[in-house]
Structure formats: C-alpha cells, structure tokens
Design a protein around this motif. Structure first.
Motif, PDB file in Angstrom:
ATOM      1  N   TYR A 124       0.878  -0.980  -0.045  1.00 19.37           N
ATOM      2  CA  TYR A 124       0.169   0.106  -0.088  1.00 19.37           C
ATOM      3  C   TYR A 124       0.781   1.040   0.081  1.00 19.37           C
ATOM      4  O   TYR A 124       1.870   1.447   0.609  1.00 19.37           O
ATOM      5  CB  TYR A 124      -0.825  -0.089   1.315  1.00 19.37           C
ATOM      6  N   GLY A 125       0.742   2.123  -0.630  1.00 18.97           N
ATOM      7  CA  GLY A 125       1.342   3.309  -1.125  1.00 18.97           C
ATOM      8  C   GLY A 125       0.923   4.660  -0.847  1.00 18.97           C
ATOM      9  O   GLY A 125       1.285   5.619  -1.565  1.00 18.97           O
ATOM     10  N   LYS A 126      -0.017   4.876   0.033  1.00 18.62           N
ATOM     11  CA  LYS A 126      -0.614   6.071   0.616  1.00 18.62           C
ATOM     12  C   LYS A 126      -0.297   6.540   1.880  1.00 18.62           C
ATOM     13  O   LYS A 126      -0.184   5.608   2.748  1.00 18.62           O
ATOM     14  CB  LYS A 126      -2.096   6.309   0.125  1.00 18.62           C
ATOM     15  N   PHE A 127      -0.288   7.810   2.203  1.00 17.84           N
ATOM     16  CA  PHE A 127       0.042   8.344   3.527  1.00 17.84           C
ATOM     17  C   PHE A 127      -1.190   8.603   4.283  1.00 17.84           C
ATOM     18  O   PHE A 127      -1.175   9.520   4.988  1.00 17.84           O
ATOM     19  CB  PHE A 127       0.723   9.365   3.666  1.00 17.84           C
ATOM     20  N   TYR A 128      -2.244   7.791   4.204  1.00 23.24           N
ATOM     21  CA  TYR A 128      -3.302   7.616   5.102  1.00 23.24           C
ATOM     22  C   TYR A 128      -4.069   6.474   5.033  1.00 23.24           C
ATOM     23  O   TYR A 128      -3.415   5.523   4.482  1.00 23.24           O
ATOM     24  CB  TYR A 128      -4.441   8.703   4.519  1.00 23.24           C
ATOM     25  N   THR A 129      -4.842   6.265   5.964  1.00 24.20           N
ATOM     26  CA  THR A 129      -5.441   4.994   6.380  1.00 24.20           C
ATOM     27  C   THR A 129      -6.872   4.623   5.638  1.00 24.20           C
ATOM     28  O   THR A 129      -7.688   5.652   5.369  1.00 24.20           O
ATOM     29  CB  THR A 129      -5.612   4.716   7.913  1.00 24.20           C
ATOM     30  N   ARG A 130      -7.041   3.489   5.276  1.00 23.86           N
ATOM     31  CA  ARG A 130      -8.287   2.880   4.732  1.00 23.86           C
ATOM     32  C   ARG A 130      -8.794   2.199   5.743  1.00 23.86           C
ATOM     33  O   ARG A 130      -8.219   1.105   5.993  1.00 23.86           O
ATOM     34  CB  ARG A 130      -8.288   2.460   3.351  1.00 23.86           C
ATOM     35  N   LEU A 131     -10.156   1.928   5.839  1.00 26.83           N
ATOM     36  CA  LEU A 131     -10.717   0.931   6.590  1.00 26.83           C
ATOM     37  C   LEU A 131     -11.337  -0.046   5.617  1.00 26.83           C
ATOM     38  O   LEU A 131     -12.281   0.401   4.890  1.00 26.83           O
ATOM     39  CB  LEU A 131     -11.690   1.449   7.608  1.00 26.83           C
ATOM     40  N   LEU A 132     -10.905  -1.229   5.389  1.00 25.99           N
ATOM     41  CA  LEU A 132     -11.347  -2.254   4.407  1.00 25.99           C
ATOM     42  C   LEU A 132     -12.443  -2.990   4.860  1.00 25.99           C
ATOM     43  O   LEU A 132     -12.320  -3.554   5.857  1.00 25.99           O
ATOM     44  CB  LEU A 132     -10.298  -3.129   3.667  1.00 25.99           C
ATOM     45  N   LEU A 133     -13.389  -3.468   3.978  1.00 31.71           N
ATOM     46  CA  LEU A 133     -14.563  -4.417   4.407  1.00 31.71           C
ATOM     47  C   LEU A 133     -14.202  -5.734   3.832  1.00 31.71           C
ATOM     48  O   LEU A 133     -13.952  -5.960   2.447  1.00 31.71           O
ATOM     49  CB  LEU A 133     -15.772  -4.074   3.686  1.00 31.71           C
ATOM     50  N   ASN A 134     -13.725  -6.641   4.705  1.00 28.91           N
ATOM     51  CA  ASN A 134     -13.324  -8.174   4.426  1.00 28.91           C
ATOM     52  C   ASN A 134     -14.386  -8.795   3.563  1.00 28.91           C
ATOM     53  O   ASN A 134     -15.265  -8.374   3.729  1.00 28.91           O
ATOM     54  CB  ASN A 134     -12.902  -8.553   5.663  1.00 28.91           C
ATOM     55  N   ASP A 135     -13.903  -9.620   2.807  1.00 27.26           N
ATOM     56  CA  ASP A 135     -14.678 -10.719   1.918  1.00 27.26           C
ATOM     57  C   ASP A 135     -15.325  -9.646   0.767  1.00 27.26           C
ATOM     58  O   ASP A 135     -16.131 -10.399   0.173  1.00 27.26           O
ATOM     59  CB  ASP A 135     -15.687 -11.137   2.901  1.00 27.26           C
ATOM     60  N   THR A 136     -14.817  -8.633   0.582  1.00 29.49           N
ATOM     61  CA  THR A 136     -15.110  -8.060  -0.831  1.00 29.49           C
ATOM     62  C   THR A 136     -13.828  -7.642  -1.606  1.00 29.49           C
ATOM     63  O   THR A 136     -12.917  -7.901  -1.270  1.00 29.49           O
ATOM     64  CB  THR A 136     -15.818  -6.600  -0.460  1.00 29.49           C
ATOM     65  N   TYR A 137     -14.356  -7.320  -2.780  1.00 23.21           N
ATOM     66  CA  TYR A 137     -12.932  -7.015  -3.721  1.00 23.21           C
ATOM     67  C   TYR A 137     -13.432  -5.930  -4.600  1.00 23.21           C
ATOM     68  O   TYR A 137     -14.575  -5.616  -5.092  1.00 23.21           O
ATOM     69  CB  TYR A 137     -12.661  -8.098  -4.502  1.00 23.21           C
ATOM     70  N   LEU A 138     -12.406  -4.878  -4.894  1.00 26.89           N
ATOM     71  CA  LEU A 138     -12.762  -3.830  -5.678  1.00 26.89           C
ATOM     72  C   LEU A 138     -11.244  -3.532  -6.229  1.00 26.89           C
ATOM     73  O   LEU A 138     -10.186  -3.563  -5.753  1.00 26.89           O
ATOM     74  CB  LEU A 138     -12.862  -2.473  -4.816  1.00 26.89           C
ATOM     75  N   ASP A 139     -11.094  -3.416  -7.568  1.00 22.12           N
ATOM     76  CA  ASP A 139     -10.124  -2.960  -8.311  1.00 22.12           C
ATOM     77  C   ASP A 139     -10.316  -1.954  -9.669  1.00 22.12           C
ATOM     78  O   ASP A 139     -11.559  -2.181 -10.354  1.00 22.12           O
ATOM     79  CB  ASP A 139      -9.430  -4.421  -9.160  1.00 22.12           C
ATOM     80  N   TYR A 140      -9.393  -1.274  -9.806  1.00 22.85           N
ATOM     81  CA  TYR A 140      -9.575  -0.411 -10.800  1.00 22.85           C
ATOM     82  C   TYR A 140      -8.256   0.174 -11.570  1.00 22.85           C
ATOM     83  O   TYR A 140      -7.086  -0.273 -10.964  1.00 22.85           O
ATOM     84  CB  TYR A 140     -10.275   1.212 -10.459  1.00 22.85           C
ATOM     85  N   ASP A 141      -8.296   0.656 -12.436  1.00 23.71           N
ATOM     86  CA  ASP A 141      -6.877   1.020 -13.552  1.00 23.71           C
ATOM     87  C   ASP A 141      -5.669   1.443 -12.521  1.00 23.71           C
ATOM     88  O   ASP A 141      -4.939   0.870 -12.829  1.00 23.71           O
ATOM     89  CB  ASP A 141      -7.273   1.810 -14.736  1.00 23.71           C
ATOM     90  N   TYR A 142      -6.189   2.380 -12.021  1.00 22.43           N
ATOM     91  CA  TYR A 142      -4.969   3.000 -10.978  1.00 22.43           C
ATOM     92  C   TYR A 142      -4.230   2.105 -10.044  1.00 22.43           C
ATOM     93  O   TYR A 142      -3.099   2.142  -9.979  1.00 22.43           O
ATOM     94  CB  TYR A 142      -5.536   4.253 -10.370  1.00 22.43           C
ATOM     95  N   ILE A 143      -4.824   0.978  -9.724  1.00 21.57           N
ATOM     96  CA  ILE A 143      -4.217   0.205  -8.613  1.00 21.57           C
ATOM     97  C   ILE A 143      -4.125  -1.169  -9.141  1.00 21.57           C
ATOM     98  O   ILE A 143      -3.883  -2.038  -8.325  1.00 21.57           O
ATOM     99  CB  ILE A 143      -4.987   0.125  -7.153  1.00 21.57           C
TER     100      ILE A 143
END
Length: 289
Positions: free
Chosen positions: A101-120
């Motif tokens: 992970y390369g951002k200087f802030y935090t994300r709270l993720l929802l387990n058992d889901t999946y999200l992908d888009y071009d930037y990542i």
C-alpha cells in the motif's frame, strides 16, 4: 502528478451504486463505533460532507466516503483499532500494515469484498471496498515554508507510488526526472521523508491557523484548510444514522465546490468505472436480478 481514473455517466439504473452505498455504510458505522467508544473526534470531509448537507446522505452518484482526523486523534484511532476493531470483518490498511500500500493515510477495508480499478491494478496490496481516513497536520504561515513542505511531500508521494507500481502519470519534466530517482531510495527512507516533513509543525504550531493532508484528493495546497473549519463539529443526518461534520460547512464547501447546493448537470454526474467489483456476502438481492 496525475492519478488516472476512468469514469462513466451515472444512471439511476446502475445496480452497483446502492450496493456500494450499503457496504460503505457498514464500514462508516464501524468507524463511528470505534471513535465513539474511545472518545476520538472525527469528521466528514469533501463529498461526504456535501452529501450530508445537500442530500442527507450519499450524493446519488458518489461511490466513496471520506473522513478526517487531526493527527493526534488519527494516531489514537489507529491504536484503538488494535483492540476495539471487529477484525473479522474489517482491516486497517496503511503503509505499516500492508507492504504493498502506497498512500500516507489509512483505509478501513471491508473483508470478503473485492475492488479493483485501473490506477491500482498492478499494486500488490489488499483490495476491497474501503473508506479513506485522512490525518490533518499543522502547516506554517510562511508561503515559502509551505512550498518547501509541498515539494518534499509530493516528491515522497511520487517515489513511493512508483516503487509500488501505482499507475501514476507525470506531465511535467521535473516530475518525470523525480520518478527516475526512485531506484535510489529505499521504501523506509521515503516513508520517513514524508512523515517527518508532514508532521514537522505539529509540536511547533499546535494551534496553527491552517492544517493540511497533502495526500488527500486535491493535494497541497488545495487541501490546506482553515483549522476552524474542522474544530467545531455538529451531527448531520446521513442515510439512517448521523456523523459529525463542520459547523462552518458553508465556508468549507464553498471553498471546494463554489455553489455547492446546486447539483452539477447530468453529464457531469460521474461514477468510477471499476475493473472488478465483488460484494461477497454483502451483495444485495436486487443485484441478482
């Protein structure tokens, strides 16, 4: 630095939006629960606050949520999550918990889901539906010192994103040269560079007029905000619950959006185009139709 993203025109028939909102509310309520249990101040920012003021919930075409905290409160939140977060269903993602992970802030993720888009798409980090949580730090009054802080933190952000395969594009000659320097910097060195510079004035200027999260959406200097906008909070209705936001919402939202109570024309009501989106056990029945 430009982070390429693809957008599509919002449609009321978009079957994913309601499901995204459903999942985001699950995450947001967990943030609220942890913060309230530990008396940690937090606040809605950007489009989330705009949605609360204009729609009493989500902007219909918006597909994310953003919260902010002052740095000390942000650190307390991260610490509280170690013991109070529901780790079965959520994951705290930041540069210390996820090596990709390369951002200087935090994300709270929802387990058992999946999200992908071009930037990542090429990034080797945990991917799931998430809410961003931004830390805000004191910034100096001097324009020269702010420019220095902007240059150092922007340099660090470019380096770590290049190192971790984020799909960034630099249009300036200077930015392209900076990216060529990435192999000469270790990841830990980049992290220390950013964190030291961004937090440089917190002890020196604990009551600075302005605060900033340079890694937030618009970047430095646009994300330099008046401290008073974030100091005094009140509760706003948001869907079926309430979240805190600025009492001075009119000043804050005008600064970012101008005439914020007038929705944009339909052709500018855009939502992200995701490469892959999986709601897992949180898939709504309507999405099966």
């Amino acid at each position: 630095m430009k982070e390429p993203e693809r957008f599509v025109k919002f449609s009321e028939s978009n079957i994913y939006i309601k499901n995204i909102h459903h999942c985001l509310m699950i995450i947001a309520k967990e943030i609220k629960r942890v913060c309230e249990k530990n008396n940690i101040p937090y606040f809605m920012i950007a489009g989330t606050l705009l949605g609360a003021v204009r729609h009493q919930g989500f902007i219909p075409w918006d597909d994310d949520m953003d919260f902010g905290m002052f740095r000390d409160d942000y650190n307390r939140f991260i610490e509280a999550c170690k013991t109070d977060l529901d780790h079965e269903h959520f994951f705290v993602q930041n540069i210390y918990t996820d090596s990709g992970y390369g951002k200087f802030y935090t994300r709270l993720l929802l387990n058992d889901t999946y999200l992908d888009y071009d930037y990542i798409s090429q990034v080797q980090s945990k991917k799931a539906l998430f809410i961003d949580i931004f830390p805000y730090d004191s910034v100096p009054e001097s324009k020269i010192l702010r420019k220095k802080q902007s240059m150092i933190t922007s340099f660090a952000m470019r380096l770590i994103k290049k190192k971790l395969n984020y799909g960034i594009v630099c249009y300036t000659f200077g930015g392209k040269i900076e990216l060529l320097l990435e192999p000469f910097f270790k990841k830990d060195t980049i992290i220390k560079m950013y964190e030291k510079e961004m937090q440089r004035y917190n002890k020196k200027l604990p009551n600075s007029t302005c605060v900033c999260c340079s890694n937030a959406g618009e970047g430095y200097p646009k994300e330099t905000l008046k401290r008073k906008w974030l100091n005094e909070l009140k509760m706003y209705k948001f869907e079926d619950t309430e979240f805190p936001g600025s009492v001075l919402y009119d000043e804050y939202l005008t600064y970012f959006y101008g005439d914020f109570m007038t929705p944009p024309p339909p052709e500018k009501q855009l939502t992200h185009e995701f490469e892959k989106l999986d709601f897992g056990p949180y898939k709504l029945e309507s999405n099966n139709k």
